[in-house]
Design a protein around this motif. Structure first.
Motif, PDB file in Angstrom:
ATOM      1  N   ASP A 136       0.828  -1.213   0.000  1.00 21.53           N
ATOM      2  CA  ASP A 136       0.000   0.000   0.000  1.00 21.53           C
ATOM      3  C   ASP A 136       0.860   1.260   0.000  1.00 21.53           C
ATOM      4  OD1 ASP A 136      -2.254   1.619   0.109  1.00 21.53           O
ATOM      5  OD2 ASP A 136      -2.369   1.552   2.292  1.00 21.53           O
ATOM      6  N   SER A 137       2.016   1.222  -0.660  1.00 23.77           N
ATOM      7  CA  SER A 137       2.882   2.397  -0.621  1.00 23.77           C
ATOM      8  C   SER A 137       2.554   3.382  -1.735  1.00 23.77           C
ATOM      9  CB  SER A 137       4.350   1.989  -0.718  1.00 23.77           C
ATOM     10  OG  SER A 137       4.629   1.455  -1.993  1.00 23.77           O
ATOM     11  N   SER A 138       2.078   2.876  -2.857  1.00 25.17           N
ATOM     12  CA  SER A 138       1.745   3.730  -3.998  1.00 25.17           C
ATOM     13  C   SER A 138       0.723   3.006  -4.845  1.00 25.17           C
ATOM     14  CB  SER A 138       2.993   4.022  -4.836  1.00 25.17           C
ATOM     15  OG  SER A 138       2.645   4.672  -6.044  1.00 25.17           O
ATOM     16  N   HIS A 139      -0.022   3.769  -5.639  1.00 29.66           N
ATOM     17  CA  HIS A 139      -1.003   3.159  -6.534  1.00 29.66           C
ATOM     18  C   HIS A 139      -0.571   3.253  -7.993  1.00 29.66           C
ATOM     19  CE1 HIS A 139      -3.769   4.479  -3.053  1.00 29.66           C
ATOM     20  NE2 HIS A 139      -3.301   3.263  -2.830  1.00 29.66           N
ATOM     21  N   ASP A 140       0.635   3.763  -8.217  1.00 31.02           N
ATOM     22  CA  ASP A 140       1.165   3.850  -9.574  1.00 31.02           C
ATOM     23  C   ASP A 140       1.607   2.466 -10.038  1.00 31.02           C
ATOM     24  OD1 ASP A 140       0.760   6.573  -9.577  1.00 31.02           O
ATOM     25  OD2 ASP A 140       2.802   7.021  -8.884  1.00 31.02           O
ATOM     26  N   TYR A 141       1.266   2.141 -11.271  1.00 28.92           N
ATOM     27  CA  TYR A 141       1.589   0.812 -11.799  1.00 28.92           C
ATOM     28  C   TYR A 141       3.080   0.515 -11.682  1.00 28.92           C
ATOM     29  CZ  TYR A 141       2.508  -2.917 -15.130  1.00 28.92           C
ATOM     30  OH  TYR A 141       2.955  -4.062 -15.722  1.00 28.92           O
ATOM     31  N   GLU A 142       3.937   1.472 -12.055  1.00 26.80           N
ATOM     32  CA  GLU A 142       5.375   1.237 -12.065  1.00 26.80           C
ATOM     33  C   GLU A 142       5.893   0.868 -10.674  1.00 26.80           C
ATOM     34  OE1 GLU A 142       3.872   3.841 -13.346  1.00 26.80           O
ATOM     35  OE2 GLU A 142       4.194   3.560 -15.512  1.00 26.80           O
ATOM     36  N   VAL A 143       5.340   1.495  -9.648  1.00 23.83           N
ATOM     37  CA  VAL A 143       5.766   1.198  -8.280  1.00 23.83           C
ATOM     38  C   VAL A 143       5.208  -0.141  -7.825  1.00 23.83           C
ATOM     39  CG1 VAL A 143       5.696   1.940  -5.870  1.00 23.83           C
ATOM     40  CG2 VAL A 143       5.978   3.633  -7.686  1.00 23.83           C
ATOM     41  N   VAL A 144       3.924  -0.371  -8.066  1.00 20.05           N
ATOM     42  CA  VAL A 144       3.283  -1.597  -7.590  1.00 20.05           C
ATOM     43  C   VAL A 144       3.890  -2.828  -8.261  1.00 20.05           C
ATOM     44  CG1 VAL A 144       1.094  -2.824  -7.307  1.00 20.05           C
ATOM     45  CG2 VAL A 144       1.147  -0.339  -7.146  1.00 20.05           C
ATOM     46  N   ILE A 145       4.140  -2.764  -9.551  1.00 16.94           N
ATOM     47  CA  ILE A 145       4.707  -3.932 -10.239  1.00 16.94           C
ATOM     48  C   ILE A 145       6.137  -4.186  -9.766  1.00 16.94           C
ATOM     49  CG2 ILE A 145       5.589  -2.685 -12.271  1.00 16.94           C
ATOM     50  CD1 ILE A 145       3.995  -6.205 -12.227  1.00 16.94           C
ATOM     51  N   GLU A 146       6.878  -3.114  -9.479  1.00 19.11           N
ATOM     52  CA  GLU A 146       8.237  -3.311  -8.951  1.00 19.11           C
ATOM     53  C   GLU A 146       8.190  -3.938  -7.566  1.00 19.11           C
ATOM     54  OE1 GLU A 146      12.447  -0.909  -8.213  1.00 19.11           O
ATOM     55  OE2 GLU A 146      10.682   0.201  -8.922  1.00 19.11           O
ATOM     56  N   GLU A 147       7.263  -3.480  -6.728  1.00 19.87           N
ATOM     57  CA  GLU A 147       7.113  -4.082  -5.396  1.00 19.87           C
ATOM     58  C   GLU A 147       6.751  -5.560  -5.514  1.00 19.87           C
ATOM     59  OE1 GLU A 147       5.613  -0.247  -2.765  1.00 19.87           O
ATOM     60  OE2 GLU A 147       4.137  -1.430  -3.889  1.00 19.87           O
ATOM     61  N   TRP A 148       5.822  -5.864  -6.401  1.00 22.11           N
ATOM     62  CA  TRP A 148       5.403  -7.254  -6.595  1.00 22.11           C
ATOM     63  C   TRP A 148       6.576  -8.110  -7.072  1.00 22.11           C
ATOM     64  CZ3 TRP A 148       2.627 -11.186  -5.483  1.00 22.11           C
ATOM     65  CH2 TRP A 148       2.477 -12.260  -6.361  1.00 22.11           C
ATOM     66  N   ASN A 149       7.324  -7.621  -8.037  1.00 19.92           N
ATOM     67  CA  ASN A 149       8.451  -8.390  -8.567  1.00 19.92           C
ATOM     68  C   ASN A 149       9.528  -8.618  -7.516  1.00 19.92           C
ATOM     69  OD1 ASN A 149       7.343  -8.709 -11.131  1.00 19.92           O
ATOM     70  ND2 ASN A 149       8.266  -6.824 -11.913  1.00 19.92           N
TER      71      ASN A 149
END
Length: 199
Positions: A136-149
């Motif tokens: 839940d740190s950001s809702h931007d795709y670039e941030v969320v996908i990096e967190e997931w990866n």
């Protein structure tokens, strides 16, 4: 190890009024008693917090990580639900706010990492094994996908990752990628939470 049915059962239970939780959690969600701590009109309490408490209590995760600590309610519920769980909250803002000082700092199983971007923390701690994570740190795709990866290889088999604010397009896109991989997910009611069960 939880099954997807276990998760769905806890989601359903979390929609009901909690029978018993520690007093600090009442205080945390009641705005110092100004509103009933468990109420449909109380936006300081969401069933997901109670889900966190129930899951921690039942499955005793060894490590919980919250990316985007904000007020720390999720971490507080996990820490009280399972005092033996190592709870780590990562937040790019700081210094400590009064919510952390009051509700999190007194808990011996909570570690707060402030002034740190989630991606930086994940890269520095890639060897850590995590059993329960909240993104839940950001809702931007670039941030969320990096967190997931980054966090995906850190998760233990049968662990869960919870994504907040699934109505945000960036979060939704990441969840669609996860679902396309046939990884089981469970939507938590209508509160914008989605729970991913790791294979």
């Amino acid at each position: 190890i939880a099954t997807i049915q276990d998760i769905r059962d806890l989601i359903e239970l979390a929609q009901t009024e909690p029978s018993s939780v520690p007093q600090p959690l009442h205080d945390l969600c009641s705005n110092e008693g100004v509103v009933p701590w468990w109420s449909p009109t109380n936006t300081s309490f969401q069933p997901y917090y109670y889900f966190c408490y129930l899951y921690a209590q039942k499955f005793k995760p060894k490590v919980w990580v919250e990316l985007g600590l904000e007020l720390g309610r999720c971490t507080a519920f996990v820490a009280h639900g399972s005092p033996e769980t190592r709870c780590i909250g990562v937040e790019m803002l700081g210094p400590d706010n009064h919510h952390w000082q009051r509700w999190l700092r007194p808990l011996p199983n909570v570690e707060i990492v402030a002034n740190t971007k989630s991606q930086d923390w994940l890269r520095a701690n890639k060897g850590l094994r995590v059993d329960f994570a909240h993104v839940d740190s950001s809702h931007d795709y670039e941030v969320v996908i990096e967190e997931w990866n980054h966090i995906r290889p850190m998760m233990t088999p049968g662990s869960i990752v919870c994504f907040d604010d699934t109505e945000a397009i960036g979060v939704r896109w990441v969840l669609e990628l996860i679902e396309n991989e046939k990884i089981e997910t469970a939507l938590h009611g209508t509160n914008g939470w989605s729970i991913v069960l790791m294979p």
